[in-house]
Design an enzyme around this catalytic site. Structure first.
Site, mmCIF file in Angstrom:
data_model
loop_
_atom_site.group_PDB
_atom_site.id
_atom_site.type_symbol
_atom_site.label_atom_id
_atom_site.label_comp_id
_atom_site.label_asym_id
_atom_site.label_seq_id
_atom_site.Cartn_x
_atom_site.Cartn_y
_atom_site.Cartn_z
ATOM 1 N N LYS A 33 -23.253 -47.097 -28.506
ATOM 2 C CA LYS A 33 -23.923 -45.797 -28.585
ATOM 3 C C LYS A 33 -25.375 -45.870 -28.124
ATOM 4 O O LYS A 33 -25.842 -44.997 -27.400
ATOM 5 C CB LYS A 33 -23.870 -45.262 -30.023
ATOM 6 C CG LYS A 33 -22.489 -44.841 -30.471
ATOM 7 C CD LYS A 33 -22.550 -43.989 -31.723
ATOM 8 C CE LYS A 33 -22.641 -44.759 -32.980
ATOM 9 N NZ LYS A 33 -23.731 -45.514 -33.419
ATOM 10 N N GLN A 250 -17.443 -42.770 -39.460
ATOM 11 C CA GLN A 250 -18.527 -43.515 -40.104
ATOM 12 C C GLN A 250 -19.456 -42.614 -40.913
ATOM 13 O O GLN A 250 -20.589 -43.000 -41.218
ATOM 14 C CB GLN A 250 -19.342 -44.282 -39.058
ATOM 15 C CG GLN A 250 -18.556 -45.368 -38.349
ATOM 16 C CD GLN A 250 -19.437 -46.220 -37.462
ATOM 17 O OE1 GLN A 250 -20.236 -47.028 -37.926
ATOM 18 N NE2 GLN A 250 -19.284 -46.050 -36.159
#
Length: 738
Positions: A33, A250
């Site tokens: 990311k 998450q």
């Protein structure tokens, strides 16, 4: 610029090149990311010619923001200084420092942490004479819940009228808001909420933010709460260039307002948005990813994706069922010793993760006994130590004279005979004359209306404060702190020769060093800037390159990774936690275990205890349902088994391919690799022998016993009493006969 794009895989390139309008990237754990975000920003600057000043990148921790800034600096050089790369709270503080005077605050406002918040709430409860158990905890949680949802006192009371003590909580909330306003203070939740209200009320502030931030990037989007998402929508409304990266799998902060549904709301609020998936994992082995994939598929509130990797199968996941928490800790620490001695790992490659901070004790004790360097995160923070908070309170009063909470902390520190009666007389005088307490104290010697004993007791404090304000005018922050430490005679106060006093002096010296480092790294910063940094500090930022084992709660471990991870305490009532009361909570607990699993790069160990001393009694414990769901415990193996004792080492179970569910088979076991033992003659370690330990100091061996798995010595230490140590591993040395 092409060499930067070549560093990306095909999944990552697509959203990087899609620069206009709203883009949502659902990115699995370890899928790159940060690389995606930094390359997209670099692409905007280098290829699209976007002014760095028009770019905003928001994340959730200072550590993540600093990492992003460092990567961009390597790509773009000094132009990165023109961007705003920060946490949500830091961004809001910047906006408030610029515009908050338009809504009735001074720009030098204080930021209250949980301790200040708790003191204000408790004072209100005391003044109202409420006698309800744990009311302050209920009120603090409700105030935070209301602010994260953007609700006023009346709105919150109406929506939750069925709550126990809602009438009292509403009164406390209302009084709490008034007290903060009087003190020119905001709490942590206010930083977001007051910024949002400011932008809604003030056209200049909104126009400034919308025009400056033409391209908005949001990391960890699944962790945004109602107000954070509303801020993103509001600031991004003019240009619509909002790039959100997150992973609903998450989302583990629902208890503090995070709403993973914002990922699903994004496509509705930005109708022309595009959605991309990142499923390739660069961090973990196939065996580790298999457990993560198999587990998280039991959640229904998610976007379908399956992590995959080219990293290879790696070692099988290893599972330990121990008789109790001490045996579990011994097995984990023994395993770490074996990996370091025989497996080529360092202590810093290893982390012990747990659901509850309260379960750290046996692991810390074993690490101490074996002389293994370690640090605990997610627990007591450096800036929450009493001696540091006392100094910070002085600095807060110097930065914000309206901060009565900080003033009350220091008014009798060090002790100067100022009691509640004296304070009450000054308060009453202030109420009658409409003057602030600090204002009265600074002029106390010239006040003929207050009793002479009050003036006498306050005079020394007033002299000190005037000297500090004068010193502040023309010196650095470091010089001011050194002057303050000397003026308070803290080296004398804590210089009694005891260990606690020495530790406090050491902490104060470390604090001074941190102030100096801050000034060196932030040229032109003032005292307000430093206090702002402290208020937004996270204890995980203490993590460094030192060679130590990390002990952390899973919440604290979010965003981090280690080569070797031990997930401990995998029992019903512990992980998942006992207070499951809805399907949403169960799914969040499952996401938490998913996060724990995906912290591991090469080796993953999972353990549970058959019995545990918890909540004041020893209880029989049963395997967490998540072990079965992840394929770590076979589907055919009974979960509610009777306690069984496994001495040292781990039994293993392979979890199969990373993209397919493991084939359920009875759990196979192989002998664990025993940790290497210390060599040398140990015959001199007998009852009566004097020994030294680097942590516990000098001691005398009381007894030595031979057990089937090693030789143990019970040692009576002068400092800590009797402790049993494994002679093969403990760093004991015989005292030379003098």
């Amino acid at each position: 610029m092409s060499f930067l794009l070549d560093e990306l895989n095909e999944e990552q390139k697509k959203p990087v090149l899609d620069t206009e309008g709203a883009v949502l990237v659902t990115a699995g754990a370890g899928s790159g990311k940060t690389r995606l975000l930094t390359h997209r920003i670099a692409y905007l600057v280098n290829e699209k010619g976007v002014d760095p000043y028009r770019i905003l990148a928001i994340t959730f921790t200072n550590k993540a923001a600093n990492e992003m800034r460092e990567r961009l600096s390597n790509m773009l050089g000094d132009v990165v200084d023109g961007m705003l790369i920060s946490t949500f709270h830091s961004m809001c503080v910047r906006i408030l420092r610029r515009f908050i005077d338009r809504i009735g605050y001074n720009k030098n406002f204080s930021i209250y942490g949980e301790d200040e918040k708790e003191r204000v709430v408790k004072n209100i409860i005391k003044a109202r004479e409420y006698e309800i158990d744990d009311l302050h905890k209920k009120a603090m949680w409700s105030i935070s819940d209301a602010k994260n949802s953007g609700m006023s006192v009346d709105e919150y009371k109406k929506q939750y009228e069925y709550y126990d003590n809602i009438d009292e909580i509403s009164v406390i909330y209302s009084e709490y808001e008034k007290e903060l306003k009087r003190n020119n203070a905001l709490d942590y939740d206010d930083l977001l909420l007051v910024t949002y209200r400011l932008l809604l009320q003030d056209e200049d502030a909104l126009s400034y933010c919308q025009n400056r931030f033409m391209y908005i990037h949001v990391d960890e989007f699944q962790d945004t709460n109602t107000i954070q998402y509303a801020l993103v929508r509001l600031i991004g409304a003019k240009y619509g260039n909002v790039f959100a990266v997150g992973d609903e799998d998450q989302c583990i902060y629902g208890w503090r307002g995070a709403d993973f549904r914002n990922i699903f709301n994004f496509t509705q609020d930005f109708p022309d948005s595009r959605v991309y998936k990142l499923e390739r994992n660069y961090r973990s082995t196939r065996n580790i990813l298999s457990a993560a994939n198999t587990l998280i598929k039991h959640n229904t509130s998610r976007l379908e994706k399956t992590l995959w990797t080219d990293n290879g199968d790696g070692e099988p996941i290893e599972f330990l069922r121990a008789g109790g928490e001490n045996e579990e800790a011994t097995a984990v620490v023994s395993s770490i010793i074996g990996l370091v001695r025989n497996g080529g790992y360092k202590f810093s490659d290893c982390a012990i993760l747990m659901r509850l901070n309260a379960t750290t004790r046996p692991f810390e004790e074993k690490l101490i006994q074996y002389g293994i360097p370690h640090k605990i995160f997610g627990g007591f923070k450096f800036f929450e130590r009493k001696e540091i908070k006392d100094i910070l309170a002085y600095l807060k009063v110097l930065a914000n004279p309206d901060d009565n909470e900080a003033l009350m902390r220091i008014i009798n520190f060090p002790k100067r005979g100022i009691g509640d009666g004296t304070i009450a007389q000054v308060r009453n005088y202030g109420a009658v004359t409409r003057r602030g307490m600090l204002d009265i104290i600074l002029d106390i010697e010239t006040n003929s209306d207050l009793p002479a004993p009050v003036i006498k007791k306050m005079a020394g404090f007033a002299t000190l404060l005037r000297a500090l304000y004068e010193k502040k005018k023309n010196c650095t922050i470091t010089d001011l702190v050194v002057y303050l430490v000397n003026a308070l005679d803290l080296n004398v106060l804590y210089g009694d020769g005891g260990e606690e006093g020495r530790n406090r002096i050491m902490h104060i010296e470390e604090f001074v060093a941190s102030v100096k480092q801050f000034e060196e790294n932030n040229e032109g910063a003032d005292l307000g800037d430093y206090l702002q940094m402290i208020s937004l500090y996270s204890d995980t930022e203490e993590m460094d390159d030192g060679n130590y084992v990390s002990i952390a709660t899973v919440h604290s471990a979010k965003g981090l990774e280690w080569k070797v991870v031990y997930i401990v305490g995998m029992e019903e009532g512990i992980f998942p936690i006992v207070r499951l009361d809805s399907k949403d909570n169960e799914q969040e607990e499952r996401r938490l275990f998913y996060v724990a699993i995906t912290r591991a790069r090469e080796r993953l160990f999972v353990s549970q205890s058959s019995t545990r001393f918890i909540y004041g009694q020893r209880k029989q414990m049963f395997s967490s349902r998540f072990l079965k769901e992840a394929g770590i415990v076979s589907a055919y193996q009974e979960i509610g088994y009777a306690p069984r004792r496994i001495e040292y080492g781990m039994s293993s179970v392979s979890t199969g391919d990373a993209v397919s569910k493991p084939n359920p088979k009875p759990m196979t076991q192989r002998p664990a690799v025993a940790p290497a033992k210390q060599t040398g003659d140990m015959s001199a370690f007998v009852a009566g022998a004097e020994v030294t330990h680097p942590k516990f100091g000098k001691g005398v061996i009381v007894t030595v016993t031979d057990e089937h798995n090693g030789k143990y010595a019970q040692v009576s230490f002068a400092k800590v009493g009797k402790i049993t140590l494994a002679l093969e591993y403990a760093p004991l040395k015989l005292c030379s006969g003098e």
